[in-house]
Design a protein around this motif. Structure first.
Motif, short mmCIF file in Angstrom:
data_model
loop_
_atom_site.label_atom_id
_atom_site.label_comp_id
_atom_site.label_asym_id
_atom_site.label_seq_id
_atom_site.Cartn_x
_atom_site.Cartn_y
_atom_site.Cartn_z
N GLU A 196 -24.08 -1.29 -37.64
CA GLU A 196 -22.69 -1.42 -37.19
C GLU A 196 -22.18 -2.86 -37.16
O GLU A 196 -20.97 -3.08 -37.12
CB GLU A 196 -22.54 -0.82 -35.78
CG GLU A 196 -22.83 0.67 -35.70
CD GLU A 196 -21.71 1.51 -36.29
OE1 GLU A 196 -20.59 0.98 -36.45
OE2 GLU A 196 -21.96 2.69 -36.58
N PHE A 197 -23.10 -3.82 -37.18
CA PHE A 197 -22.69 -5.21 -36.96
C PHE A 197 -23.23 -6.15 -38.03
O PHE A 197 -24.26 -5.89 -38.65
CB PHE A 197 -23.21 -5.70 -35.59
CG PHE A 197 -22.61 -5.00 -34.41
CD1 PHE A 197 -21.45 -5.47 -33.83
CD2 PHE A 197 -23.21 -3.86 -33.88
CE1 PHE A 197 -20.90 -4.82 -32.73
CE2 PHE A 197 -22.67 -3.21 -32.79
CZ PHE A 197 -21.51 -3.69 -32.21
N THR A 198 -22.52 -7.25 -38.20
CA THR A 198 -22.99 -8.36 -39.02
C THR A 198 -23.37 -9.51 -38.09
O THR A 198 -22.60 -9.87 -37.20
CB THR A 198 -21.89 -8.84 -39.99
OG1 THR A 198 -21.52 -7.75 -40.85
CG2 THR A 198 -22.39 -10.00 -40.84
N LEU A 199 -24.57 -10.05 -38.29
CA LEU A 199 -24.99 -11.19 -37.47
C LEU A 199 -24.29 -12.44 -37.96
O LEU A 199 -24.51 -12.90 -39.08
CB LEU A 199 -26.52 -11.35 -37.56
CG LEU A 199 -27.12 -12.49 -36.73
CD1 LEU A 199 -26.79 -12.33 -35.24
CD2 LEU A 199 -28.63 -12.56 -36.93
N ASP A 200 -23.42 -12.98 -37.12
CA ASP A 200 -22.60 -14.12 -37.49
C ASP A 200 -23.33 -15.45 -37.30
O ASP A 200 -23.28 -16.33 -38.14
CB ASP A 200 -21.31 -14.11 -36.66
CG ASP A 200 -20.33 -15.18 -37.10
OD1 ASP A 200 -20.16 -15.37 -38.32
OD2 ASP A 200 -19.73 -15.83 -36.22
N LYS A 201 -24.02 -15.58 -36.15
CA LYS A 201 -24.75 -16.83 -35.88
C LYS A 201 -25.81 -16.60 -34.81
O LYS A 201 -25.74 -15.65 -34.03
CB LYS A 201 -23.80 -17.94 -35.44
CG LYS A 201 -23.13 -17.72 -34.10
CD LYS A 201 -22.10 -18.79 -33.79
CE LYS A 201 -20.87 -18.65 -34.65
NZ LYS A 201 -19.73 -19.46 -34.17
N ILE A 202 -26.79 -17.51 -34.79
CA ILE A 202 -27.83 -17.53 -33.76
C ILE A 202 -27.80 -18.90 -33.10
O ILE A 202 -27.85 -19.93 -33.80
CB ILE A 202 -29.23 -17.27 -34.34
CG1 ILE A 202 -29.28 -15.92 -35.06
CG2 ILE A 202 -30.29 -17.31 -33.24
CD1 ILE A 202 -30.59 -15.65 -35.78
N LYS A 203 -27.71 -18.93 -31.78
CA LYS A 203 -27.64 -20.19 -31.05
C LYS A 203 -28.86 -20.32 -30.13
O LYS A 203 -29.28 -19.34 -29.51
CB LYS A 203 -26.36 -20.28 -30.23
CG LYS A 203 -25.08 -20.26 -31.08
CD LYS A 203 -23.84 -20.28 -30.23
CE LYS A 203 -23.66 -21.62 -29.53
NZ LYS A 203 -23.39 -22.73 -30.47
#
Length: 267
Positions: free
Chosen positions: A206-213
């Motif tokens: 359902e989701f796209t991983l945009d960023k990891i912080k």
């Protein structure tokens, strides 16, 4: 921390995570949170660990509200799952967000209510509702029905909305250094132990991983607790060194003690 029981960590190759085994029955989980040392359900400031936790929390609240503003390109509706004593929701509300929250712990619910934040005890209370942003700050690892919860979370986020999840990373330097004493394993309150791969796979439908912080301070706090479990020392300069080494190591490996995952739902 509470029972002195021993648990195993079983590796799931398909999803690249660890599972706590045996897992307590859902109706018995609350017993493992009944400790004054479990400070995320209190506003306790006495003692080294409580003082450090509450001090870092003030700094992190500002960062969290800045993050949700940037991810949403402004303010909107927010659901915080595992809201604790409500401080993040208070900060978000003060910044213009329309807020709601879930927290099953009765003591934390009471403290939040006294601050003017009324939380629901169950995620099912929000069936049929959708939010611009849904957050879980160190919560997903506590939830018994993982796959079911992932589906519920997907339905709670508006199209083009954001899901923000923070969890410990069992592939970090401090996890590898402390091994069974690593405080972020926190069995059996932590039922699952995630990697970057597992988090992305769990929400890929359902989701796209945009960023990891990265969560820089987690390595220091977790290392302090880990040293306490390993040696009995309530304060250790060595723990700060391990926390620093973990962050320095992660500059190369990108495996920090904890990560924040920012997902975007399809329109």
């Amino acid at each position: 921390m509470v029972s002195g029981e021993t648990f195993n960590l079983v590796y799931n190759e398909e999803l690249d995570f660890l599972k706590t085994v045996p897992q307590p029955k859902e109706e018995d989980l609350y017993k493992y949170y009944e400790s004054e040392d479990y400070i995320s359900h209190t506003d306790e400031k006495r003692g080294v660990f409580s003082f450090l936790y509450q001090t870092v929390k003030k700094w992190s609240l500002k960062n969290k509200t800045n993050l949700i503003f940037k991810e949403n390109y402004g303010v909107g509706s927010l659901l915080d799952v595992g809201a604790g004593t409500g401080d993040f929701l208070i900060a978000a509300k003060n910044n213009g967000w329309k807020v709601a929250g879930v927290e099953p712990n009765k003591n934390a619910l009471k403290l939040a209510f006294e601050k003017g934040i009324e939380l629901e005890s169950n995620l099912d209370k929000f069936v049929g509702n959708q939010f611009d942003v849904v957050t879980l700050w160190h919560v997903l690892e506590h939830i018994p029905n993982l796959e079911e919860t992932v589906m519920k979370l997907s339905k709670l986020v508006k199209p083009n909305g954001n899901l923000i999840i923070a969890v410990p990373n069992f592939k970090s330097y401090d996890a590898n250094y402390y091994k069974e004493y690593w405080a972020a394993y926190d069995v059996p309150r932590h039922l699952w132990h995630f990697s970057k791969t597992s988090i992305e796979k769990l929400f890929a439908n359902e989701f796209t991983l945009d960023k990891i912080k990265p969560m820089i301070f987690d390595s220091f706090y977790v290392s302090l607790l880990s040293e306490k479990y390993k040696t009995g020392n309530k304060f250790s300069l060595k723990a700060f060194w391990i926390g620093l080494k973990s962050n320095l190591s992660a500059k190369q490996s990108k495996e920090y003690s904890s990560h924040i995952y920012c997902f975007k739902k399809a329109k």
